[in-house]
Write an enzyme that holds these catalytic residues in place. Structure first.
Site, mmCIF file in Angstrom:
data_model
loop_
_atom_site.group_PDB
_atom_site.id
_atom_site.type_symbol
_atom_site.label_atom_id
_atom_site.label_comp_id
_atom_site.label_asym_id
_atom_site.label_seq_id
_atom_site.Cartn_x
_atom_site.Cartn_y
_atom_site.Cartn_z
ATOM 1 N N GLY A 95 0.780 -1.238 0.000
ATOM 2 C CA GLY A 95 0.000 0.000 0.000
ATOM 3 C C GLY A 95 0.808 1.282 0.000
ATOM 4 C CD GLU B 34 1.184 0.706 7.045
ATOM 5 O OE1 GLU B 34 1.488 0.634 5.835
ATOM 6 O OE2 GLU B 34 0.853 -0.281 7.719
ATOM 7 C CG ASP B 35 -1.021 1.837 3.311
ATOM 8 O OD1 ASP B 35 -0.819 1.484 4.491
ATOM 9 O OD2 ASP B 35 -1.544 1.080 2.472
ATOM 10 C CG ASP C 105 -8.691 0.526 9.902
ATOM 11 O OD1 ASP C 105 -9.371 1.040 10.787
ATOM 12 O OD2 ASP C 105 -9.187 -0.181 9.011
ATOM 13 C CE LYS D 282 -9.905 3.914 7.270
ATOM 14 N NZ LYS D 282 -10.531 2.638 6.857
ATOM 15 C CG PHE E 64 -12.731 0.716 2.417
ATOM 16 C CD1 PHE E 64 -11.931 -0.093 3.215
ATOM 17 C CD2 PHE E 64 -12.566 0.655 1.039
ATOM 18 C CE1 PHE E 64 -10.983 -0.939 2.654
ATOM 19 C CE2 PHE E 64 -11.627 -0.191 0.469
ATOM 20 C CZ PHE E 64 -10.838 -0.987 1.280
ATOM 21 C CB VAL E 65 -9.730 5.763 1.719
ATOM 22 C CG1 VAL E 65 -10.608 6.832 2.333
ATOM 23 C CG2 VAL E 65 -8.713 5.259 2.743
ATOM 24 C CG ASP F 94 -5.879 -3.259 -1.914
ATOM 25 O OD1 ASP F 94 -5.405 -2.875 -0.823
ATOM 26 O OD2 ASP F 94 -6.341 -4.398 -2.078
ATOM 27 N NE ARG G 263 -2.248 -2.919 -4.108
ATOM 28 C CZ ARG G 263 -2.377 -3.074 -2.798
ATOM 29 N NH1 ARG G 263 -2.270 -2.033 -1.992
ATOM 30 N NH2 ARG G 263 -2.636 -4.253 -2.266
HETATM 31 P P1 IMP Z 1 -4.681 -1.988 10.795
HETATM 32 O O1 IMP Z 1 -3.857 -3.115 11.362
HETATM 33 O O2 IMP Z 1 -6.148 -2.191 11.076
HETATM 34 O O3 IMP Z 1 -4.208 -0.632 11.243
HETATM 35 O O4 IMP Z 1 -4.612 -2.111 9.234
HETATM 36 C C1 IMP Z 1 -3.664 -1.561 8.452
HETATM 37 C C2 IMP Z 1 -3.762 -2.086 7.030
HETATM 38 O O5 IMP Z 1 -5.122 -2.371 6.616
HETATM 39 C C3 IMP Z 1 -3.266 -1.018 6.090
HETATM 40 O O6 IMP Z 1 -1.875 -1.099 5.893
HETATM 41 C C4 IMP Z 1 -4.070 -1.293 4.841
HETATM 42 O O7 IMP Z 1 -3.403 -2.251 4.051
HETATM 43 C C5 IMP Z 1 -5.362 -1.880 5.332
HETATM 44 N N1 IMP Z 1 -6.441 -0.855 5.393
HETATM 45 C C6 IMP Z 1 -6.996 -0.320 6.505
HETATM 46 N N2 IMP Z 1 -7.944 0.583 6.192
HETATM 47 C C7 IMP Z 1 -7.980 0.626 4.833
HETATM 48 C C8 IMP Z 1 -8.773 1.399 3.889
HETATM 49 O O8 IMP Z 1 -9.631 2.236 4.216
HETATM 50 N N3 IMP Z 1 -8.516 1.169 2.570
HETATM 51 C C9 IMP Z 1 -7.588 0.257 2.131
HETATM 52 N N4 IMP Z 1 -6.837 -0.466 2.983
HETATM 53 C C10 IMP Z 1 -7.029 -0.291 4.318
#
Ligand code: IMP
Length: 177
Positions: free
Chosen positions: A46, A100-101, A104, A132, A153-154, A160, A166
């Site tokens: 990402g 990191e992208d 969440d 977020k 969701f983005v 993606d 992407r």
């Molecule tokens: P976390 O462990 O929940 O913080 O998830 C992080 C990963 O989930 C990110 O690196 C993304 O790959 C994916 N992710 C979380 N939210 C989104 C979103 O809104 N769009 C796309 N990918 C997401």
């Protein structure tokens, strides 16, 4: 408007806004890491677009490495195991910045930073393009955040939906009904 697999997305952060903020982040990082020759660790897939733009604007000698995350359920426990794939560098006593992208729930980033901290870097910080905050379940320190966004969701700019989207240059959010 962007349509992926019957889901409709609308532009949420334009490519111009992204570039402005990426420039600001790069300036902050460049000031903070003078003479430190930092090692940037890019989390694939990402972050590839964000990392490429950010790196072009970092005005420092620096190292760049790319890792992937494999998450799988551990058979003997209820927890998930996260494996970092591809980090060949010895990070001990080095100044490490994770790119990191999106953060969440922060579960992934918390796991990555724990594993890297165990390797005793001189310092470890995180730069994430998106965060977020409402969704975060772990209290991790995010030194550089591009944009705080609501829990939507983005896709686009590296992010993606089911593998698609992407390549879209703007960040788009799923349309609310
Ligand atoms: P976390 O462990 O929940 O913080 O998830 C992080 C990963 O989930 C990110 O690196 C993304 O790959 C994916 N992710 C979380 N939210 C989104 C979103 O809104 N769009 C796309 N990918 C997401």
């Amino acid at each position: 408007m962007l349509q992926i697999k019957k889901k409709a997305f609308e532009t949420f952060i334009s490519q111009e806004k992204i570039q402005e903020r990426v420039t600001e982040l790069a300036q902050m990082i460049s000031q903070d890491y003078v003479d430190k020759e930092p090692l940037f660790v890019v989390i694939l897939n990402g972050s590839f677009m964000f990392a490429a733009d950010l790196m072009k604007k970092i005005s420092l000698p620096c190292y760049i490495s790319f890792i992937k995350i494999a998450s799988y359920q551990h058979m003997e426990s209820t927890g998930k195991l996260t494996e970092l794939i591809g980090l060949q560098e010895d990070i001990q006593n080095r100044h490490v910045v994770i790119i990191e992208d999106i953060v969440d729930t922060a579960l992934t980033m918390s796991e990555i930073s724990q594993q890297l901290t165990a390797q005793k870097p001189a310092s470890l910080e995180i730069v994430t393009l998106l965060c977020k905050r409402e969704a975060m379940q772990k209290d991790i320190h995010l030194k550089y955040v591009g944009f705080d966004i609501p829990n939507r969701f983005v896709v686009g700019y590296g992010l993606d939906y089911d593998g698609l989207g992407r390549n879209h240059p703007d960040i788009c959010a799923e349309k609310q009904k």
